[in-house]
Design a protein around this motif. Structure first.
Motif, mmCIF file in Angstrom:
data_model
loop_
_atom_site.group_PDB
_atom_site.id
_atom_site.type_symbol
_atom_site.label_atom_id
_atom_site.label_comp_id
_atom_site.label_asym_id
_atom_site.label_seq_id
_atom_site.Cartn_x
_atom_site.Cartn_y
_atom_site.Cartn_z
ATOM 1 N N UNK A 184 -7.607 7.747 -1.573
ATOM 2 C CA UNK A 184 -6.732 6.811 -0.839
ATOM 3 C C UNK A 184 -7.282 6.693 0.573
ATOM 4 N N UNK A 185 -7.756 5.510 0.922
ATOM 5 C CA UNK A 185 -8.324 5.335 2.262
ATOM 6 C C UNK A 185 -7.475 4.369 3.062
ATOM 7 N N UNK A 186 -6.883 4.849 4.107
ATOM 8 C CA UNK A 186 -6.140 4.041 5.069
ATOM 9 C C UNK A 186 -5.034 3.207 4.412
ATOM 10 N N UNK A 187 -4.476 3.755 3.342
ATOM 11 C CA UNK A 187 -3.415 3.032 2.636
ATOM 12 C C UNK A 187 -2.090 3.771 2.640
ATOM 13 N N UNK A 188 -2.152 5.106 2.704
ATOM 14 C CA UNK A 188 -0.937 5.899 2.491
ATOM 15 C C UNK A 188 0.142 5.639 3.541
#
Ligand SMILES: C[S@@+](CC[C@H](N)C(=O)[O-])C[C@H]1O[C@@H](n2cnc3c(N)ncnc32)[C@H](O)[C@@H]1O
Length: 267
Positions: free
Chosen positions: A156-160
């Protein structure tokens, strides 16, 4: 402690006193009420609207450093050689593409709630010749449609920070991982120390919304960005949430004065 190549900073092995202080802090953080959750409909509308300019703005606002953060985060998974990867909140697919190139897995599924972002991603994947490896699918991270124990790794990149229910999202990530599988989550964070803390506050509340508005023509998106960054649990604050979701061996690493933090956890 796992050794990562080219580290910006490593959290040193804590002393007994530090461990005790961290345990106290962890308990205090776990007892805190959650920050107000982003509205999923607004999140979808916002990302659909900024999708065409998202990539260029992203790299401009981070002055290109995000590319380095992404590479380092993906490389943390190299020792585990995952073959099936779920990239949650995949957006325009930057992370999935880089993961395909650096980890050489059999398959990556990218899921997101914004079809606009994934439409841009699909074109990029075709151009990169990776459409036999990366597949996109509309799915909500807080209620994934995959069976238990499907993936070797979840990224999860820069989405959480956009999830309307972070804890549900973390539980779902754990559920779909095979036992012993790995979660690698990287998120924007706010630098903890002077003077970067103060400089970043000024940058994120003036330059960021100004450039964001200018390029994306979306008034709220780049005001929302610094707000969502500071509302997200910072560094060690995420650890108890990951443990509660079912993960173990949670480690984090700050990149570039803590502007971005990577978390690695095992199911
Ligand atoms: C800042 S973008 C990050 C995109 C990409 N991972 C990257 O590294 O550039 C955040 C993405 O999270 C997605 N998102 C937000 N909430 C979500 C949810 N509940 N489930 C799946 N995706 C979500 C948004 O639609 C958006 O595409």
């Amino acid at each position: 402690m796992i050794h990562y190549p080219e580290q910006d900073s490593i959290e040193p092995t804590p002393s007994k006193k530090q461990k005790k202080a961290e345990a106290k802090r962890t308990a205090r953080v776990a007892a805190q009420p959650a920050s107000p959750a982003p509205d999923p409909e607004k999140v979808v509308a916002m990302f659909n609207s900024i999708a065409p300019t998202y990539d260029s703005l992203n790299h401009s606002l981070s002055l290109g450093i995000d590319r380095r953060w992404r590479r380092k985060a993906i490389d943390a998974l190299k020792p585990f050689a995952p073959q099936t990867i779920l990239d949650i909140a995949t957006g325009t697919g930057d992370f999935a593409i880089l993961a395909a190139q650096r980890l050489d897995p059999d398959r990556i599924i990218g899921v997101d709630i914004s079809e606009g972002m994934m439409a841009v991603g699909s074109e990029k994947v075709k151009t990169a010749g990776l459409d036999n490896v990366i597949y996109f699918m509309k799915d909500d991270s807080t209620d994934l449609s995959f069976d238990d124990e499907t993936f070797d790794a979840v990224t999860v990149a820069y989405g959480a920070r956009n999830f309307h229910d972070l804890d549900a999202g973390l539980r779902e990530m754990c559920r779909v991982l095979i036992p012993g599988g790995h979660l690698m989550l990287v998120e924007l964070t706010t630098p903890p120390r002077f003077p970067m803390k103060q400089l970043f506050h000024i940058y994120s509340h003036t330059v960021m919304p100004f450039i964001g508005r200018l390029i994306s023509h979306n008034d709220s998106a780049y005001t929302y960005l610094p707000q969502s960054m500071s509302a997200f649990p910072q560094a060690e604050e995420l650890k108890p949430r990951l443990l509660k979701a079912g993960f173990s061996d949670v480690q984090f690493q700050r990149f570039t004065f803590g502007l971005s933090t990577m978390y690695l956890a095992t199911k």
